[in-house]
Structures are given as structure tokens and as C-alpha cells.
Design a protein around this motif. Structure first.
Motif, PDB file in Angstrom:
ATOM      1  N   ASN A 113       0.777  -1.181   0.129  1.00 17.47           N
ATOM      2  CA  ASN A 113      -0.095  -0.014  -0.256  1.00 17.47           C
ATOM      3  C   ASN A 113       0.897   0.874   0.247  1.00 17.47           C
ATOM      4  O   ASN A 113       0.672   2.268  -0.490  1.00 17.47           O
TER       5      ASN A 113
ATOM      6  N   ASP B  72       2.339   1.620  -3.692  1.00 14.04           N
ATOM      7  CA  ASP B  72       1.104   1.732  -4.601  1.00 14.04           C
ATOM      8  C   ASP B  72       0.606   3.332  -3.999  1.00 14.04           C
ATOM      9  O   ASP B  72       0.735   4.081  -5.121  1.00 14.04           O
ATOM     10  N   ARG B  73       0.484   3.868  -3.242  1.00 11.32           N
ATOM     11  CA  ARG B  73       0.172   5.438  -3.081  1.00 11.32           C
ATOM     12  C   ARG B  73       1.061   6.378  -2.899  1.00 11.32           C
ATOM     13  O   ARG B  73       0.955   7.488  -3.648  1.00 11.32           O
TER      14      ARG B  73
ATOM     15  N   GLN C 229       0.764   6.673  -6.546  1.00 14.87           N
ATOM     16  CA  GLN C 229      -0.766   7.612  -6.726  1.00 14.87           C
ATOM     17  C   GLN C 229      -0.254   9.029  -6.778  1.00 14.87           C
ATOM     18  O   GLN C 229      -0.522   9.716  -7.462  1.00 14.87           O
ATOM     19  N   ASN C 230       0.477   9.032  -5.803  1.00 17.30           N
ATOM     20  CA  ASN C 230       1.358  10.048  -5.403  1.00 17.30           C
ATOM     21  C   ASN C 230       2.268  11.185  -6.583  1.00 17.30           C
ATOM     22  O   ASN C 230       1.873  12.870  -7.015  1.00 17.30           O
TER      23      ASN C 230
ATOM     24  N   SER D 121       0.806  10.281   6.645  1.00 16.27           N
ATOM     25  CA  SER D 121      -0.375  10.078   5.751  1.00 16.27           C
ATOM     26  C   SER D 121      -0.874   8.489   5.614  1.00 16.27           C
ATOM     27  O   SER D 121      -1.311   7.808   5.560  1.00 16.27           O
ATOM     28  N   ILE D 122       0.252   8.785   4.693  1.00 19.43           N
ATOM     29  CA  ILE D 122      -0.407   7.578   3.667  1.00 19.43           C
ATOM     30  C   ILE D 122       0.758   6.154   4.641  1.00 19.43           C
ATOM     31  O   ILE D 122       0.416   5.163   4.371  1.00 19.43           O
TER      32      ILE D 122
ATOM     33  N   ASN E 230      -2.447   5.442   7.004  1.00 21.51           N
ATOM     34  CA  ASN E 230      -3.829   4.488   5.682  1.00 21.51           C
ATOM     35  C   ASN E 230      -2.955   2.949   5.290  1.00 21.51           C
ATOM     36  O   ASN E 230      -3.970   2.188   5.183  1.00 21.51           O
ATOM     37  N   ALA E 231      -1.709   3.669   4.893  1.00 18.71           N
ATOM     38  CA  ALA E 231      -1.079   1.749   4.148  1.00 18.71           C
ATOM     39  C   ALA E 231      -0.924   1.021   5.923  1.00 18.71           C
ATOM     40  O   ALA E 231      -1.708  -0.130   5.760  1.00 18.71           O
TER      41      ALA E 231
ATOM     42  N   SER F 233      -4.689  -0.172   6.397  1.00 20.26           N
ATOM     43  CA  SER F 233      -5.079  -0.937   5.287  1.00 20.26           C
ATOM     44  C   SER F 233      -4.549  -2.784   5.241  1.00 20.26           C
ATOM     45  O   SER F 233      -5.465  -3.725   4.972  1.00 20.26           O
TER      46      SER F 233
END
Length: 543
Positions: A448, A451-452, A455-456, A503-504, A507-508, A511
Motif C-alpha cells: 500500500n 502504490d500510494r 499514485q501521488n 498520512s501514507i 493509511n497503509a 489497509s
């Protein structure tokens, strides 16, 4: 030695075996509670502490057959006393460890070996009690001693680590150990009449075989199940010397060694020689299915709690003591339900024990589901409580009758052997729970994070390169200290992404633990299916 003989022992002897299980459970539960302190002060990593706990359980399970062999020859009390002394040395060295390597040797190896007779002896004595009601109470007391020990380890150990430092977290167990050494004189001294030599060959083969398989499985997260995530080497020698993970090699060596062990046991039985293990119980379907059901339950609840001890300090920014307070509702509820069911409600007289066990598994699944739905990056301790309480109710129902149903397949003279198989398999379940669910948390969190970040950045990577990056990050999370990770991220993450890392990561982590809970739900489904094959009622076989 006549293993079928029955016994009665006084209050001091009973306190000795209860305190022994309390002490062992305390020390096992202390390690997750003080994990953040260990990582910080020993400049270690979560993966290293996880491996230490996994190897402890594996060593204890692997050495169980040899321990029973030694008890039959030298006497249970003598082996128990030696185990207490070695355990004291191991815990003392653990509390004084200056490095994570010393911590691994003292806790995983020395304490793991010593813990084997300390775990098996109380259950062996309880199984030799003649009166059925007294045996039921003894079993309940031992379960409660282990549960309360785990509860105290998380709570008291976390408090001591937060207030005085992690080394002081082991002081209570050393005090209890001194008390057990005094009380051990009240334990019954079973008469030993050895007529055969110890089966040292069988003991060595079983220890090497089981140890190779268990250690191999514990290394899967770090080195890969088949394709190597990184090379395994000893003193510069790469093992194996080709593109294959060390895991299948160790498992294959273990299976081959256990094959030789089976051949040796059959040879000994045909020659009427000393046999390390009698396999009569393993041919009984009810006993095997009961052991596997209990192992899956242990694996699930241990893995879920272990992941919470990693997740809560990161997301809620809590110290070890407050982390333990957050997770403790599960243990408290389980103790209350267990005592209420067996002592006051006596549900087994009204409802078939099989259905109580199945209901417990169902409630554990419901609790995990509620825990899953409550998780988010800003989760609070109160939001975690309902799921943990329902899980505790389920485990209390499950534990109240699972051992009785499992042992119902055994005759009276086989009862002492039951705990010699049942308890090591539960240790294996604890190890697999930390290994499988703990590794899944790190893997999916790593995935995660990658991938984040991509994505950013508005970028993508080819599947092969993405897998390599995820594997590299997973390895770093398991082996690097927090300071080393900060340096790596500062040097390798683009400046535009670095402010977003907090924050990443939150969230990771959320998840990752939610995915590990989904895996736990799949395992609990298998556990439920196995429980449906158990007999409805307990039986007392005397033949």
C-alpha cells in the motif's frame, strides 16, 4: 513409569503448577507489549522481535517429544526443576541483553528449551487426577492461570516498560519463579522405574525434523516461500547455492528427517526397544481434529493480537502500557466468560459442548468482523473495544470445552500423552499466527505504501519492478530500525512526497491490518468446519 497412575496433591503443589503456567504466559505476553521499546533501545526492528517470538514457540514445540522422553526416564520433577533453573538463567540474560542477538539467544533458545517441561508438567499432573470433577476444576484453573499470566504480561509489563524501562518488565516473573522453586517440593514424586535407555536418536531426529520445518515456515515472510526475496547466508556461505529460497530447503530437510524418525520409531517398536513417541492417539480422528481446531483458534487470536500490538502504537501513538490497556478487553472478557460458563452456568449440562465450541468460533468471527469495520487511520481505543469484547466472549466459550472434547477420544492410560501432543501443537499455532498474520500485515502495508507513493507521483511501474520494490520495502520494515527507516525515506523519497509520508503510512497500516483480518476470517471458517466434526458430548473413557 506407569503413566496411567492417578494422584492427588495438596494446595501448595497446585499453586506451584498454576504459577508456572502464569509465569510462562506472562513472559510471552510481555514481548509484544514492550516491542516498541525493544525496537528503539536495541536499535532493532519489528521483524526481528517478531522472529524472536516465533522461534521461541517453535523451539518449545520442537523439544516437546524429547522432554517427555527425559521425563519418563529421569522423572518429571527432576526435569521440571532443571527447566526452572534454566528458565531463570534465560530470563535474567534476556533482561540484561545489550543487543538483539543476545536477546534472541537468551529468550528464543535458552528460555524456549527450558519452557517445554514447564508447560507440559502442569498439564501432565492435571491429567493424572482421578476424580473427574477435580480434574475439570484443575483444567479450568490452569487455563485461567495462563490467561491471567498473559493479561498481566501485557498490562503490568507494559506499565513497567513505560515507567522504568523494558528490562524491569521481566522482574515479576523472576519473583514468581523463586516462589515456584520453593513450592515445587510439594509436587507429588512419581515413582520412576526405567527399564530402557533414553531414545536419544529419536529425540535428535524429532527435534531436527520439527525444528527445520517450523523455522523454515517462520522465515517465509523474510526470505520468500519459493523464489528468494534475499539470499540466506552463514559466514559468507550462501544456502542454497542456487536461485531458491531457504524455506523449501529447510522444509524438505525437516520432512526427510521426520521420515527417518518414523523409520527409527518403527524399528524400535519392532525390536521392543525404547520408543520416543507412541502414535496411538494420532490414529484417533476425534483427537487429531480437536487438536487442529484448537490450533487454528490459537493461531487466529494470537496473530490478531500480535498485529494490534504493532498497529495501535503507530496509529494511536500510545506507549506500551496504554497499548496493553487498549487490547486488554479481549483477555478480560475471555476470563470472565470462561469462569462463568464452567463454574456458575455449567452450560455443558444444558447444551451439547460441541455447540458451545461452535458458537464460540462464530462469535470470534463476528468480533473480527466488527474489528475490521471499526478500523480507520483516526481510530480510537473505544472504537476497537466492541470487536475485542465479542472476540473475548467467543474465545471464552471455545476454551471452556475444546480440550474436553479433544481428550474424549483418549482412554485413561492415554490421558498423560494428550497434553504432550496438544500443548506443543498450540505453541505451533501461536508461532504460525505471529508468522502468517504478522507477515501479511507487513506485506500488504508495504504494498500500500508503494502504490500510494506512485499514485501521488502520478507514475506506474512494470509489475516485475513493482514487486521488487514492494519486497525491498517489506524487508526494510522487518529488518531496519526506525532511525534507519527515517534515513532511507529521507534519502530515497522525493521531497514533494516526504511531508505526506505520515498520512501514507497510517493509511497503509490500516489497509494492511484489515487485509490480515480478512485472512483471519478465512482461517476461522476452516476452524468452524473442523469443529463440526467433533463429538457432541464429553466422554470419560476408563479403559
Amino acid at each position: 513409569m506407569n503413566q496411567a497412575r492417578t494422584l492427588q496433591f495438596g494446595r501448595q503443589g497446585f499453586w506451584a503448577i498454576c504459577l508456572t503456567l502464569f509465569m510462562v504466559a506472562y513472559n510471552v505476553s510481555v514481548m509484544p507489549a514492550i516491542m516498541s521499546s525493544l525496537v528503539l533501545q536495541l536499535n532493532s526492528s519489528v521483524g526481528s522481535i517478531q522472529s524472536i517470538l516465533v522461534v521461541f514457540s517453535l523451539v518449545t514445540a520442537s523439544f516437546a517429544p524429547t522432554t517427555e522422553n527425559l521425563c519418563r526416564f529421569y522423572g518429571r520433577i527432576r526435569v521440571f526443576t532443571i527447566g526452572l533453573i534454566l528458565y531463570a538463567i534465560g530470563i535474567a540474560l534476556t533482561s540484561l541483553s545489550p543487543t538483539v542477538e543476545m536477546l534472541a539467544i537468551s529468550f528464543s533458545l535458552l528460555t524456549g528449551l527450558a519452557a517445554t517441561p514447564l508447560i507440559s508438567t502442569p498439564w501432565a499432573f492435571a491429567n493424572l487426577i482421578d476424580d473427574d470433577k477435580a480434574q475439570e476444576w484443575a483444567t479450568l484453573a490452569l487455563i485461567l492461570a495462563s490467561t491471567l499470566g498473559g493479561l498481566s504480561g501485557s498490562l503490568l509489563g507494559g506499565y513497567l516498560a513505560s515507567t522504568f524501562g523494558w528490562r524491569w518488565a521481566f522482574a515479576p516473573s523472576l519473583s514468581i519463579l523463586l516462589l515456584v522453586l520453593l513450592l515445587r517440593r510439594s509436587l507429588p514424586n512419581l515413582t520412576i522405574r526405567p527399564t530402557q535407555l533414553i531414545d536419544w536418536v529419536g529425540g535428535l531426529l524429532s527435534f531436527v525434523g520439527l525444528g527445520s520445518i517450523f523455522v523454515g515456515m517462520s522465515l517465509a515472510g523474510e526470505f520468500g516461500w519459493w523464489e528468494p526475496k534475499r539470499m540466506f547466508s552463514i559466514a559468507g556461505l550462501v544456502i542454497p547455492p542456487f536461485s531458491l529460497s531457504i524455506v523449501p530447503v529447510l522444509v524438505a530437510v525437516g520432512m526427510i528427517t521426520l521420515g527417518f524418525f518414523g523409520f527409527w520409531q518403527r524399528r524400535q517398536a519392532n525390536r521392543c526397544g525404547t520408543s520416543l513417541l507412541r502414535v496411538g492417539l494420532l490414529r484417533k480422528r476425534v483427537f487429531v481434529l480437536g487438536v487442529l481446531t484448537a490450533m487454528l483458534h490459537t493461531m487466529i487470536v494470537t496473530g490478531v493480537q500480535f498485529n494490534l500490538y504493532q498497529f495501535v502504537p503507530v496509529v494511536l501513538s500510545l506507549n506500551p502500557f496504554k497499548t496493553a490497556l487498549t487490547i486488554i478487553p479481549y483477555n478480560v472478557t475471555m476470563v470472565i466468560v470462561l469462569v462463568a460458563i464452567v463454574k456458575y452456568l455449567v452450560l455443558g449440562n444444558r447444551i451439547a459442548p460441541k455447540y458451545i465450541v461452535c458458537s464460540g468460533i462464530f462469535l470470534v468471527a463476528v468480533g473480527i468482523g466488527i474489528l475490521y469495520s471499526s478500523l480507520h487511520p483516526q481510530v480510537t481505543s473505544l472504537e476497537l473495544m466492541p470487536g475485542l469484547i465479542i472476540m473475548g466472549v467467543g474465545s471464552g466459550l471455545f476454551l471452556s470445552y475444546i480440550s474436553g472434547l479433544t481428550y474424549s477420544a483418549a482412554s485413561m492410560h492415554e490421558k498423560p500423552e494428550c497434553s504432550g501432543i496438544y500443548n506443543p501443537i498450540q505453541n505451533l499455532g501461536s508461532s504460525l499466527g505471529r508468522g502468517i498474520l504478522g507477515t501479511s500485515l507487513v506485506f500488504f502495508a508495504s504494498q500500500n505504501i508503494v502504490d500510494r507513493i506512485l499514485q501521488n507521483l502520478g507514475k506506474t511501474l512494470p509489475p516485475v519492478q513493482r514487486s521488487e520494490v514492494i519486497a525491498e520495502l517489506q524487508q526494510m520494515l522487518q529488518t531496519f530500525s526506525r532511525e534507519e527507516l527515517k534515513v532511507v525515506f529521507a534519502n530515497r523519497v522525493p521531497p514533494s512526497i516526504y511531508p505526506l509520508l505520515r498520512s501514507i503510512n497510517l493509511n497503509a497500516a490500516t489497509s494492511g491490518i484489515k487485509t490480515s483480518l480478512l485472512i483471519a476470517l478465512v482461517l476461522i471458517g476452516i476452524c468452524f468446519l473442523l469443529a463440526t466434526t467433533l463429538p457432541e458430548h464429553l466422554s470419560n473413557r476408563r479403559s
